[in-house]
Design an enzyme around this catalytic site. Structure first.
Site, PDB file in Angstrom:
ATOM      1  N   GLN A  22       0.808  -1.220   0.000  1.00 27.16           N
ATOM      2  CA  GLN A  22       0.000   0.000   0.000  1.00 27.16           C
ATOM      3  C   GLN A  22       0.839   1.267   0.000  1.00 27.16           C
ATOM      4  O   GLN A  22       0.296   2.364  -0.173  1.00 27.16           O
ATOM      5  CB  GLN A  22      -0.935  -0.001   1.206  1.00 27.16           C
ATOM      6  CG  GLN A  22      -0.199   0.123   2.536  1.00 27.16           C
ATOM      7  CD  GLN A  22      -1.103  -0.091   3.740  1.00 27.16           C
ATOM      8  OE1 GLN A  22      -1.341  -1.202   4.164  1.00 27.16           O
ATOM      9  NE2 GLN A  22      -1.612   0.999   4.295  1.00 27.16           N
ATOM     10  N   CYS A  32      -4.990   0.645   3.980  1.00 26.26           N
ATOM     11  CA  CYS A  32      -5.066  -0.782   4.319  1.00 26.26           C
ATOM     12  C   CYS A  32      -6.491  -1.291   4.219  1.00 26.26           C
ATOM     13  O   CYS A  32      -6.730  -2.417   3.788  1.00 26.26           O
ATOM     14  CB  CYS A  32      -4.516  -1.021   5.721  1.00 26.26           C
ATOM     15  SG  CYS A  32      -5.389  -0.156   7.026  1.00 26.26           S
ATOM     16  N   PHE A  52     -12.953   1.995   6.733  1.00 26.34           N
ATOM     17  CA  PHE A  52     -13.303   0.737   7.373  1.00 26.34           C
ATOM     18  C   PHE A  52     -13.835  -0.284   6.370  1.00 26.34           C
ATOM     19  O   PHE A  52     -14.673   0.045   5.529  1.00 26.34           O
ATOM     20  CB  PHE A  52     -14.362   0.988   8.446  1.00 26.34           C
ATOM     21  CG  PHE A  52     -13.828   1.740   9.630  1.00 26.34           C
ATOM     22  CD1 PHE A  52     -12.935   1.128  10.498  1.00 26.34           C
ATOM     23  CD2 PHE A  52     -14.199   3.049   9.860  1.00 26.34           C
ATOM     24  CE1 PHE A  52     -12.439   1.804  11.594  1.00 26.34           C
ATOM     25  CE2 PHE A  52     -13.699   3.739  10.965  1.00 26.34           C
ATOM     26  CZ  PHE A  52     -12.817   3.111  11.828  1.00 26.34           C
ATOM     27  N   TYR A  60     -16.012  -2.672   6.504  1.00 29.64           N
ATOM     28  CA  TYR A  60     -17.467  -2.868   6.410  1.00 29.64           C
ATOM     29  C   TYR A  60     -18.062  -1.944   5.350  1.00 29.64           C
ATOM     30  O   TYR A  60     -18.936  -2.321   4.579  1.00 29.64           O
ATOM     31  CB  TYR A  60     -18.123  -2.583   7.768  1.00 29.64           C
ATOM     32  CG  TYR A  60     -19.628  -2.748   7.783  1.00 29.64           C
ATOM     33  CD1 TYR A  60     -20.211  -3.988   8.014  1.00 29.64           C
ATOM     34  CD2 TYR A  60     -20.472  -1.655   7.562  1.00 29.64           C
ATOM     35  CE1 TYR A  60     -21.591  -4.144   8.022  1.00 29.64           C
ATOM     36  CE2 TYR A  60     -21.858  -1.800   7.570  1.00 29.64           C
ATOM     37  CZ  TYR A  60     -22.418  -3.041   7.802  1.00 29.64           C
ATOM     38  OH  TYR A  60     -23.787  -3.192   7.804  1.00 29.64           O
ATOM     39  N   TYR A  84     -21.156  -7.683   9.486  1.00 32.14           N
ATOM     40  CA  TYR A  84     -20.165  -8.084  10.471  1.00 32.14           C
ATOM     41  C   TYR A  84     -20.389  -9.568  10.753  1.00 32.14           C
ATOM     42  O   TYR A  84     -21.546 -10.011  10.822  1.00 32.14           O
ATOM     43  CB  TYR A  84     -20.330  -7.298  11.777  1.00 32.14           C
ATOM     44  CG  TYR A  84     -19.858  -5.873  11.673  1.00 32.14           C
ATOM     45  CD1 TYR A  84     -18.500  -5.565  11.655  1.00 32.14           C
ATOM     46  CD2 TYR A  84     -20.771  -4.824  11.599  1.00 32.14           C
ATOM     47  CE1 TYR A  84     -18.066  -4.255  11.561  1.00 32.14           C
ATOM     48  CE2 TYR A  84     -20.343  -3.509  11.504  1.00 32.14           C
ATOM     49  CZ  TYR A  84     -18.982  -3.233  11.487  1.00 32.14           C
ATOM     50  OH  TYR A  84     -18.551  -1.941  11.385  1.00 32.14           O
ATOM     51  N   HIS A 103      -5.528  -1.628  12.213  1.00 32.79           N
ATOM     52  CA  HIS A 103      -5.029  -1.998  10.884  1.00 32.79           C
ATOM     53  C   HIS A 103      -5.927  -3.066  10.285  1.00 32.79           C
ATOM     54  O   HIS A 103      -6.232  -4.063  10.939  1.00 32.79           O
ATOM     55  CB  HIS A 103      -3.594  -2.513  11.050  1.00 32.79           C
ATOM     56  CG  HIS A 103      -2.907  -2.847   9.771  1.00 32.79           C
ATOM     57  ND1 HIS A 103      -3.046  -2.116   8.611  1.00 32.79           N
ATOM     58  CD2 HIS A 103      -2.035  -3.847   9.466  1.00 32.79           C
ATOM     59  CE1 HIS A 103      -2.294  -2.652   7.656  1.00 32.79           C
ATOM     60  NE2 HIS A 103      -1.682  -3.704   8.149  1.00 32.79           N
TER      61      HIS A 103
END
Ligand SMILES: *[C@@H]1O[C@H](CO)[C@@H](O)[C@H](O)[C@H]1NC(C)=O
Ligand SMILES: *[C@@H]1O[C@H](CO)[C@@H](O)[C@H](O)[C@H]1NC(C)=O
Ligand SMILES: *[C@@H]1O[C@H](CO)[C@@H](O)[C@H](O)[C@H]1NC(C)=O
Length: 467
Positions: free
Chosen positions: A247, A253, A297, A299, A341, A399
Site C-alpha cells: 500500500q 489498508c 473501514f 465494512y 459483520y 489496521h
C-alpha cells in the site's frame, strides 16, 4: 439551509472537521427513537450528502432496540448495526440508511454527538432511489452533556523520523519465544506518521474496540466439526488467494484488505477461473464512505461501497498511493450482494463464527490494534508483548488485514490465524503474519467482516477488451 445547518443543529462554535481522534459511540448511546430528516425529492447516487438534505425535508421516525432491531412507525421490523464506533446503518422496509456521528474538536478535546447523525445516505436496497438525510435521537431526548474525549497529547514531536532501534528488537526477542522481531532497514528515517498511516491511519483509530461475543452452544458444535487447520493458499494444492501487494505510504489498508477478500472469494466462487485484481485506488479517490489515504473501514468498503458502487479492476484505475482525484476508465464492475459483520452486527463476532465463515465463504477481513512491537514482526506467532519503543513512539492504530487460514503451531504451542498483510512480500513471513488465536489478541476476533462478491457472467480475463 447550507453547510452551516449542522453547526446550528449542534450549537457549537467549531465546525466538525477531520481530526486525528475519531468519534466513539456505543450501542447504549444510540438506542431509542430517532427522527430522520430526508431530502424532499430523490437525488442521484453520486450526491454529496455532506451539504445536508436541503431546507425542505420529509421526516421518518425509526426506533433502534437491543440487540439489533430497527422498527418504523408502522411496526415494520428490520435491523441495524453500529459501524465501528463512528456511525450506524439501518436496513428496514427496503431501505438502507447510513450516517456517521458528528463531532467537534477544540484544543485537544473531542466531543462526540452520539444522539445525532451527520448528513448521510438513504437508498432502497435495489439502489434505484437515493436521498440525503440527517438524524436526531428524540427519545430519550437529546443529551444535554455530549460525550467528551480528551485527546491524549501526542507522545512525540511532529515529523519525527523512525530510527532503527536494536534495543527494542533484542528486548522483544528476549522477553518471549513465540515470535521473532527484526529491524526493517527500509523503515529507517521514514516519517513515523507515514508508518502509522500504513498501519491504519488516524481516522481508522478505534478508541474502544468491542470485545468478541460469547460463543453459543450451537456455534460451538458447528465449529467443532471444522478441520483443525486451514489455508486458502493451499486447498488440495490449489491457491485461492491473490498476490501480496504494497500500500506504500497511504493509509489505504482498509481498501487493500477489502479488495483482497473480494478477490479471493471470487476465485473460490469460480474455482479460480476468474482472478481479477481489484482497484484500491478507486476507493481511495472516489469513495464517500471512507477518508482516502487517512483511513476507512472494511465494512463500508468491501460491503457497502461494493454493493452501492462496485469495484473496478486495477487496470482501469491503477494504484497511485495518494489522494488523487477520482479518475478512472469506465468499465464493468464487481459488486457485492451481501455484507455484514461476522455474527450479524458490530459486537457479535467471535473466533468460532470467524472460522465458520472462513471455511464456508472464504477469507475474512478484520481489524486489529497495532502496538509498537508489531512494527518489528519478522516470523512466528505474534502476540502483544507490552513492550513500547520509547524512541519511536507509535500512536496505536487499527489496521485492516485479511485472515486466510488458521492452525496450531507445535513450536510455540499456540493456536494462530494466518493473515495477509499489504506491506509487500519482503515483510514478515513472505508478506503474511501469524497471530495468536482464541483470546481476541489485539481485538482481532471482535470486528471481522464478511461480504459476497458477484462474479462476472461475461468474464474475459484481466484487462481484456469490452463486454
Ligand atoms: C461536499 O460538500 C461539502 C460541503 O458542502 C464540501 O466541503 C466538499 O468539498 C464536497 N465534496 C465533494 C467531493 O464535492
Ligand atoms: C489548551 O490546552 C492546554 C493544555 O491543556 C492549556 O494549557 C491551554 O490553556 C488551552 N488553551 C485554550 C485556548 O483553552
Ligand atoms: C476446479 O479446478 C481444478 C483445477 O483446474 C479442477 O481439477 C477441478 O475439477 C475443478 N473443480 C470443479 C468442481 O470444477
Amino acid at each position: 439551509m447550507n453547510a452551516l445547518w449542522l453547526l446550528m443543529l449542534l450549537g457549537v462554535a467549531a465546525p466538525p472537521a477531520a481530526t486525528d481522534i475519531p468519534v466513539s459511540c456505543m450501542y447504549s448511546d444510540i438506542l431509542g427513537s430517532w427522527r430522520f430528516f430526508i431530502s424532499k425529492a430523490p437525488l442521484g447516487r453520486d450526491s454529496n450528502c455532506s451539504a445536508g438534505p436541503g431546507s425542505e425535508t420529509n421526516q421518518e421516525v425509526i426506533r433502534l432496540q437491543k440487540l439489533n432491531i430497527a422498527m418504523d412507525e408502522h411496526g415494520k421490523e428490520g435491523t441495524f448495526t453500529l459501524v465501528y464506533n463512528q456511525g450506524f446503518e439501518v436496513d428496514l422496509a427496503g431501505y438502507k440508511w447510513f450516517a456517521f456521528f458528528p463531532f467537534s474538536e477544540s484544543n485537544g478535546t473531542v466531543i462526540s454527538y452520539c444522539d445525532k447523525a451527520t448528513p448521510g445516505w438513504v437508498h432502497d436496497v435495489l439502489d434505484q432511489q437515493w436521498g440525503c438525510f440527517y438524524g436526531q435521537r428524540i427519545d430519550p431526548p437529546a443529551n444535554k452533556t455530549p460525550l467528551v474525549f480528551t485527546h491524549h497529547s501526542s507522545k512525540r514531536v511532529p515529523r519525527q523520523l523512525f530510527k532503527n532501534n536494536p534495543n527494542i528488537v533484542n528486548a522483544i526477542n528476549r522477553i518471549q519465544t513465540k515470535w521473532k522481531a527484526r529491524q526493517y532497514p527500509e523503515y529507517h528515517d521514514k516519517p513515523l506518521e507515514m508508518l502509522e498511516k500504513r498501519a491504519g491511519g488516524s481516522l481508522s483509530r478505534l478508541l474502544t474496540p468491542p470485545q468478541s461475543a460469547p460463543v453459543t452452544l450451537d456455534v460451538k458444535r458447528l465449529a467443532s466439526s471444522l478441520p483443525k487447520t486451514w489455508d486458502w493458499r493451499d486447498v488440495n494444492g490449489m491457491n485461492f488467494v491473490s498476490p501480496i501487494r504494497d500500500q506504500g505510504g497511504c493509509g489505504s489498508c482498509y481498501a487493500f484488505a477489502s479488495m483482497a477478500m473480494l478477490e479471493s472469494r471470487l476465485r473460490i466462487i469460480t474455482n479460480n477461473t476468474q482472478q481479477p485484481i481489484l482497484s484500491p485506488q478507486q476507493v481511495v479517490s472516489c469513495s464517500h464512505y471512507s477518508q482516502g489515504c487517512d483511513g476507512g473501514f472494511p465494512y463500508l468498503i468491501a460491503g457497502k461501497y461494493g454493493q452501492d458502487f462496485g469495484m473496478l479492476e486495477e487496470a482501469y484505475c491503477p494504484y497511485k498511493g495518494e489522494d488523487a482525484p477520482c479518475q478512472f476508465q469506465p468499465h464493468a464492475r464487481y459488486f457485492t450482494s451481501d455484507y455484514q459483520y461476522v455474527g450479524g452486527f458490530y459486537g457479535a463476532c467471535n473466533e468460532a463464527l470467524m472460522r465458520l465463515d472462513l471455511i464456508n465463504n472464504g477469507p475474512v477481513v478484520v481489524g486489529f490494534q497495532v502496538y509498537d512491537d508489531f512494527m518489528y514482526y519478522s516470523s512466528g506467532v505474534y502476540h502483544h508483548t507490552g513492550l513500547d519503543d520509547v524512541f519511536n513512539p507509535f500512536e496505536q492504530t487499527n489496521h485492516a488485514v485479511l485472515i486466510v487460514g488458521y492452525g496450531h503451531d507445535a513450536t510455540s504451542g499456540l493456536d494462530f490465524w494466518t493473515v495477509k498483510n499489504s506491506w509487500g512480500e519482503e515483510w514478515g513471513e513472505d508478506g503474511y503474519f501469524r497471530i495468536r488465536r482464541g483470546n481476541d489478541e489485539c481485538a482481532i476476533e471482535s470486528i471481522a467482516v464478511t461480504a459476497t462478491p458477484i462474479p462476472q457472467l461475461w468474464w474475459k480475463g484481466r484487462g481484456s477488451g469490452t463486454w
